[in-house]
Motif scaffolding. Structure first.
Motif, PDB file in Angstrom:
ATOM      1  N   HIS B 334      42.692  36.738  38.243  1.00  0.00           N
ATOM      2  CA  HIS B 334      42.005  35.886  37.284  1.00  0.00           C
ATOM      3  C   HIS B 334      40.499  36.074  37.435  1.00  0.00           C
ATOM      4  O   HIS B 334      39.993  36.139  38.550  1.00  0.00           O
ATOM      5  CB  HIS B 334      42.387  34.423  37.571  1.00  0.00           C
ATOM      6  N   LYS B 336      38.073  34.131  37.324  1.00  0.00           N
ATOM      7  CA  LYS B 336      37.359  33.144  38.151  1.00  0.00           C
ATOM      8  C   LYS B 336      37.589  33.382  39.642  1.00  0.00           C
ATOM      9  O   LYS B 336      36.852  32.834  40.468  1.00  0.00           O
ATOM     10  CB  LYS B 336      37.818  31.721  37.792  1.00  0.00           C
ATOM     11  N   ARG B 337      38.601  34.116  39.985  1.00  0.00           N
ATOM     12  CA  ARG B 337      38.891  34.457  41.385  1.00  0.00           C
ATOM     13  C   ARG B 337      39.312  35.930  41.446  1.00  0.00           C
ATOM     14  O   ARG B 337      40.435  36.268  41.824  1.00  0.00           O
ATOM     15  CB  ARG B 337      40.008  33.574  41.972  1.00  0.00           C
ATOM     16  N   ASP B 370      46.892  30.717  31.793  1.00  0.00           N
ATOM     17  CA  ASP B 370      45.705  30.837  32.641  1.00  0.00           C
ATOM     18  C   ASP B 370      45.998  30.358  34.079  1.00  0.00           C
ATOM     19  O   ASP B 370      46.351  29.188  34.293  1.00  0.00           O
ATOM     20  CB  ASP B 370      44.581  30.002  32.023  1.00  0.00           C
ATOM     21  N   TYR B 372      44.090  29.813  36.627  1.00  0.00           N
ATOM     22  CA  TYR B 372      43.199  28.785  37.153  1.00  0.00           C
ATOM     23  C   TYR B 372      43.627  27.412  36.623  1.00  0.00           C
ATOM     24  O   TYR B 372      43.712  26.443  37.377  1.00  0.00           O
ATOM     25  CB  TYR B 372      41.758  29.108  36.743  1.00  0.00           C
ATOM     26  N   ALA B 502      32.694  38.137  39.734  1.00  0.00           N
ATOM     27  CA  ALA B 502      32.170  36.897  40.327  1.00  0.00           C
ATOM     28  C   ALA B 502      32.977  36.572  41.579  1.00  0.00           C
ATOM     29  O   ALA B 502      33.788  35.644  41.591  1.00  0.00           O
ATOM     30  CB  ALA B 502      32.273  35.767  39.301  1.00  0.00           C
ATOM     31  N   GLU B 504      34.447  35.099  44.706  1.00  0.00           N
ATOM     32  CA  GLU B 504      34.413  33.700  45.139  1.00  0.00           C
ATOM     33  C   GLU B 504      35.500  33.487  46.171  1.00  0.00           C
ATOM     34  O   GLU B 504      36.672  33.629  45.824  1.00  0.00           O
ATOM     35  CB  GLU B 504      34.623  32.800  43.906  1.00  0.00           C
TER      36      GLU B 504
END
Lengths: 546, 546
Positions: B334, B336-337, B370, B372, B502, B504
């Motif tokens: 994903h 975001k990760r 999704d 997340y 990104a 994280e």
């Protein structure tokens, strides 16, 4: 949105009923000499009318009356009889049954006969049956979706809904196995009472005695199967809806463990997403334990988890027939709902016959949590929706509540409001109950429990009340089945009358004379396969004792 | 009740630790030349110290290092080696491991050695093993109850609790199967972070690199098994607690489908009775997939439902080893990760090796809900208690929060308050997610899914964050296992670095150099048996590709 005037809902409902009635071919209509005698206050037994009315040919009588589903499929699969003929016979008999007890909601005989032809063509061309239910007519509770057929579940406000555009998952599965669908059947407003009565389709009557309830919520099936307008019906059960109609009408049924038979894809009276611990399940209504097995084995062998994401990937297990003595727990009831004499006699007689056959009984009444309190807890799970969705569905049309709703509730919960915090405590309370029963089963090495499914035979319309003897198995998630046994008899029941018992509803020996009795057999969770074998033993013992 | 002064909790905790330490025989203590180098800021790899420190005899090294549980049981059952010797070896090695990474909470070596003698005596007398786990030392997460041993789960306020008076149900079951229990292991305050760190027992370090997290919530097991101070450990998992320590430390693990392995009878950080859809489960931490099978087969063949009323009566099914090409879904992550380069390489390499071995891969990233958002929904289920019970357990002693707690939560939920009404909607949302995955599995005929278990290798203490790649299988209730694969390598990982990703937490190539990588294999619900066979295939392919 303003509530429409009362006239509206009545017109809508009566137009739906007329439309329904028009699907019955004129030549299948009963003469007014018969229909004029039909009334919910008549104590008439109408079981013989389908045979005596003259509308069915001798072959149709034979096909609908003489066989169970297992037999019929065997005959059709061998080519000894055509699905078309079987389907036509059941369509006719279902139409007759409907005129007697008002059991149908949706009628789709033409589609069924076309499907039956398809089955016959298949076997003619391929030389083998479509599947394990080849050509078998199956009736369904109205809450199932059948593509092209409306699903109103008796709410006037649902009459505006278009026909279903897809099948319930189980309907898809059974269709692939060779089933023929031909009618949907009646149920109560909100499905949460034991009288199959709503403002769209009216009330279903008990064919053994029209003044008695046909039970609910799958009462349409119960009455239709009893009248042999169906040989196998699909019911749902969250508090007894599979078992109550079976015991009221006098047939066989089983509520399996939850999450084994696909439940999804239908229409419910409530809101989706309940955080309940009590899952609704689907089970068969039929005439023999081997038909229960046929249904379960067919469904569980067809990878049902590929149809419904909520089904557990646990296939049917073949277990050996019972050859050793069984150990039964025996529950004789609760003082707030003492067994009426006919049921006390049926249970006593069943236990005696089972013991005489070499099986043993362990009395559980003093060891189990209070049955009434357990049912009360279950009822809280049914009331968890802060939005009270079913109430909204009723109010949306201006239709009134049916009378039985007021009788199928706990006074203790009249002002109860669900909260998230209490739900945690309810779950702890349920867990304790689960543990007691599990320990009793293990420590006493019990194979099953024998008990009543209700304190009485079928009772007068709108008096059934809260079903403490069937909701128990829902809150436990134990599979449980009904076997019809004996009949109410003032004379034979008399020794079982207790002057100090608080019979609820009242015990009316004259009214219920001849009504079927029943016993409930409760298995261990996920051991539906074992329960079927145990029920075969009970069925056999009770047949001999009858 | 007034909060006790801060000094109190520190004194209580330090006294508990001293008591714990005193259970290690003096002659098993490491020299200060070693212990002085131990620190949570050191990047030291301590994996070789148990062997090189000289405290273990060559036989003890061999017994703890050379075999998996399956081997050891076979040797003990044949009488080739005594349980006493095996148990003594693991007690010693666990004591050494504890001095290196602070992995133990409770030590009961004497009881274990007495039990081992009992096993040896049994086999000498009866000529056969006690059961399928004959004589095997098994370590447990602190949350399990072992009669006579305290269960504090790292809460200072639980230090006042007396020792357990009964065993967790699984402990009873495994004991009957022949197991020997000798230590309990560390876990995080509240169990809801991925750093096994609390104010009673302190922090468990990662033996591959002391400056990295050992994972959580079963981090004590992860570190202990990796150091071979245990060959089989019991973990729990509600968001990844079985799998996170496995991937952080570099071992094998499996989280089964819920309600198959008995969970009851232990101590949890939260309130009983959650109306959640995400049930905690128990799974093994070990060194081989065949040990996963040994554990599951033993438990599921022992009628676990007779120990725990929440276990489904579904016995272990023997399935054939995989002989045909498998179909895997592949989830690559994903935005975001995003996967850090070492894990992106491990997953790419694993997929490539599996394809080279004849299996196929279907990319699922664009087809799934999704990830997340799915994890966010799962987190809401963890926050359903209006009473915030775990917070109360922390506040009761005046102990502070451990730092990682603040990092293992969703900012989006900072002000979120659970309501009964929203719980219905959450269940509907979850049902949709379940349906998508089920349809993907069925339509693509997938046997399993291959994906990361976390975006990175083990990371610095207190930086792990929310485990979106492991909580997915909890909300789905799909079984999932971890297989350790490859190691972080600046040089080899470089091609997998994406400048615009990104990362994280941040990607620190120098810090994690050499840390173990892993892949996660996700099976279909209730098909734990099939997943074991599939994981054997993956294990084999990855062993050859390493």
């Amino acid at each position: 949105m303003a509530t429409p005037p009362i006239a509206d809902w009545e017109t809508l409902a009566s137009s739906k009923r007329a439309q329904n009635h028009s699907k019955i071919p004129k030549e299948w209509l009963l003469p007014s000499t018969i229909t004029d005698t039909i009334s919910e206050t008549s104590s008439q037994n109408v079981l013989d009318i389908p045979t005596s009315c003259g509308l069915l040919t001798p072959q149709e009588v034979e096909l609908t009356e003489r066989y169970d589903a297992t037999d019929l499929i065997s005959k059709m699969s061998k080519g000894e009889v055509k699905s078309y003929d079987v389907t036509l016979a059941f369509c006719k008999r279902a139409a007759i049954a409907h005129q007697l007890v008002n059991c149908l909601t949706e009628i789709f005989f033409e589609e069924a006969l076309a499907r039956a032809r398809q089955c016959d063509d298949y076997i003619a061309k391929e030389g083998r049956p479509i599947g394990p239910l080849h050509g078998l007519p199956i009736s369904l509770k109205d809450s199932f979706n059948v593509k092209g057929v409306q699903t109103t579940i008796g709410f006037v406000s649902f009459l505006k809904n278009p026909p279903a555009t897809s099948n319930s998952y189980l309907v898809d599965l059974l269709f692939k196995a060779g089933a023929v669908f031909y009618v949907k059947t009646n149920l109560p407003q909100t499905m949460m009472t034991a009288d199959s009565h709503n403002n769209v389709f009216g009330r279903t009557l008990n064919p053994n005695n029209l003044s008695l309830t046909a039970g609910g919520s799958t009462g349409g099936e119960g009455a239709l199967v009893k009248l042999r307008g169906s040989v196998l019906g699909l019911t749902t059960d969250v508090a007894g809806s599979n078992r109550i109609p079976a015991l009221c009408n006098g047939i066989t049924s089983l509520k399996p463990t939850a999450s084994r038979v696909p439940f999804g894809g239908g229409v419910g009276p409530g809101r989706y997403g309940s955080p309940t611990q009590i899952l609704p399940v689907i089970g068969p209504a039929c005439h023999s334990v081997r038909d229960v097995e046929l249904f379960l084995k067919t469904v569980l062998s067809a990878k049902p988890w590929e149809f419904d994401e909520n089904v557990m990937n646990v296939p049917w297990r073949t277990v050996e027939p019972v050859t050793k003595p069984l150990r039964f727990g025996l529950i004789r009831g609760h003082p707030k709902r003492p067994l009426h004499p006919p049921i006390a006699r049926a249970l006593h007689s069943a236990a005696t016959a089972l013991k005489a056959a070499g099986h043993s009984m362990v009395l559980l009444d003093d060891k189990i949590p209070d049955l009434y309190d357990t049912a009360l807890l279950a009822w809280k799970y049914f009331l968890l929706d802060p939005k009270k969705t079913p109430v909204g569905h009723v109010n949306a049309s201006g239709e009134p509540w049916v009378p039985s709703i007021m009788n199928c509730r706990f006074e203790e919960l009249a002002d109860w409001k669900p909260t998230l915090d209490e739900l945690w405590d309810m779950n702890v309370e349920r867990a304790k109950i689960l543990r007691v029963y599990k320990d009793l089963m293990v420590e006493n090495k019990l194979d099953a429990i024998v008990m009543a499914g209700y304190q009485s035979t079928a009772v007068s319309h709108d008096t059934y009340g809260v079903p403490i003897y069937t909701v128990l198995q829902n809150i436990l998630n134990y599979p449980a089945g009904i076997i019809t046994y004996l009949k109410a008899s003032k004379q034979l029941d008399e020794p079982f009358f207790k002057a100090d018992a608080a019979y609820e509803p009242p015990y009316p020996p004259d009214l219920i004379e001849g009504a079927p009795g029943a016993v409930q057999v409760v298995g261990r969770p996920m051991q539906d396969e074992e329960l079927v074998e145990i029920m075969k033993v009970v069925e056999d013992v009770l047949k001999k004792a009858s």
